[in-house]
Write a protein that holds these residues in place. Structure first.
Motif, short mmCIF file in Angstrom:
data_model
loop_
_atom_site.label_atom_id
_atom_site.label_comp_id
_atom_site.label_asym_id
_atom_site.label_seq_id
_atom_site.Cartn_x
_atom_site.Cartn_y
_atom_site.Cartn_z
N ILE A 225 0.86 -1.17 0.00
CA ILE A 225 0.00 0.00 0.00
C ILE A 225 0.90 1.23 0.00
N GLY A 226 0.81 2.02 -1.06
CA GLY A 226 1.60 3.24 -1.16
C GLY A 226 0.69 4.44 -1.21
N ILE A 227 1.00 5.45 -0.41
CA ILE A 227 0.23 6.68 -0.39
C ILE A 227 1.11 7.74 -1.05
N TRP A 228 0.62 8.24 -2.20
CA TRP A 228 1.40 9.13 -3.05
C TRP A 228 0.71 10.48 -3.22
N LYS A 229 1.51 11.49 -3.52
CA LYS A 229 0.99 12.83 -3.80
C LYS A 229 0.00 12.78 -4.95
N ASP A 230 0.36 12.10 -6.04
CA ASP A 230 -0.52 11.97 -7.20
C ASP A 230 0.00 10.85 -8.09
N LEU A 231 -0.79 10.48 -9.07
CA LEU A 231 -0.41 9.38 -9.96
C LEU A 231 0.85 9.71 -10.76
#
Length: 136
Positions: A67-73
């Motif tokens: 599970i990665g939480i990123w700023k944007d795609l």
């Protein structure tokens, strides 16, 4: 913000599972590329069915979920996209006279990993802060 979930289907057995975990730990993300937090998880099978209603498991393989939480795609694609194997045209065993897209597996993979992009609808802050990460 986007959440990238990767479903890893790893061959059963300590050596395959250990090789996967070692490989995952070496997959580093450069600083300041848009990653907030990333976690590798595995399924906790519980005898109480109220806690295990998600059909992510099968007795043929071991499930790991990244599970990665990123700023944007775009940030995810810039940092990780270059490592995602593109499908190659191959002839399937059953029909050698045709071609189809296929992705090669790592030796520890039971099946090609599955990805999904999740976008935030709402979020809720709890009273606790995230604990320190195991890896930087």
């Amino acid at each position: 913000m986007v959440i990238i979930m990767v479903h890893w289907l790893i061959k059963k057995g300590f050596s395959h599972e250990q090789k996967f975990k070692e490989t995952w730990a070496r997959m580093t993300i450069q600083p300041n590329t848009g990653l907030y937090r990333e976690m590798l998880t595995t399924v906790e099978l519980d005898s109480d069915p109220k806690f295990n209603t998600f059909s992510l498991t099968d007795e043929a393989y071991t499930t790991f979920i990244n599970i990665g939480i990123w700023k944007d795609l775009a940030s995810f694609d810039e940092a990780v996209g270059k490592y995602i194997m593109a499908p190659e045209r191959r002839a399937p065993i059953a029909k050698p006279d045709t071609e189809m897209n296929a992705i090669y597996l790592q030796d520890f993979e039971f099946k090609v990993r599955e990805r999904v992009i999740l976008s935030k609808v709402l979020d809720r802050k709890g009273a606790l802060e995230f604990p320190e990460a195991d890896l930087s």
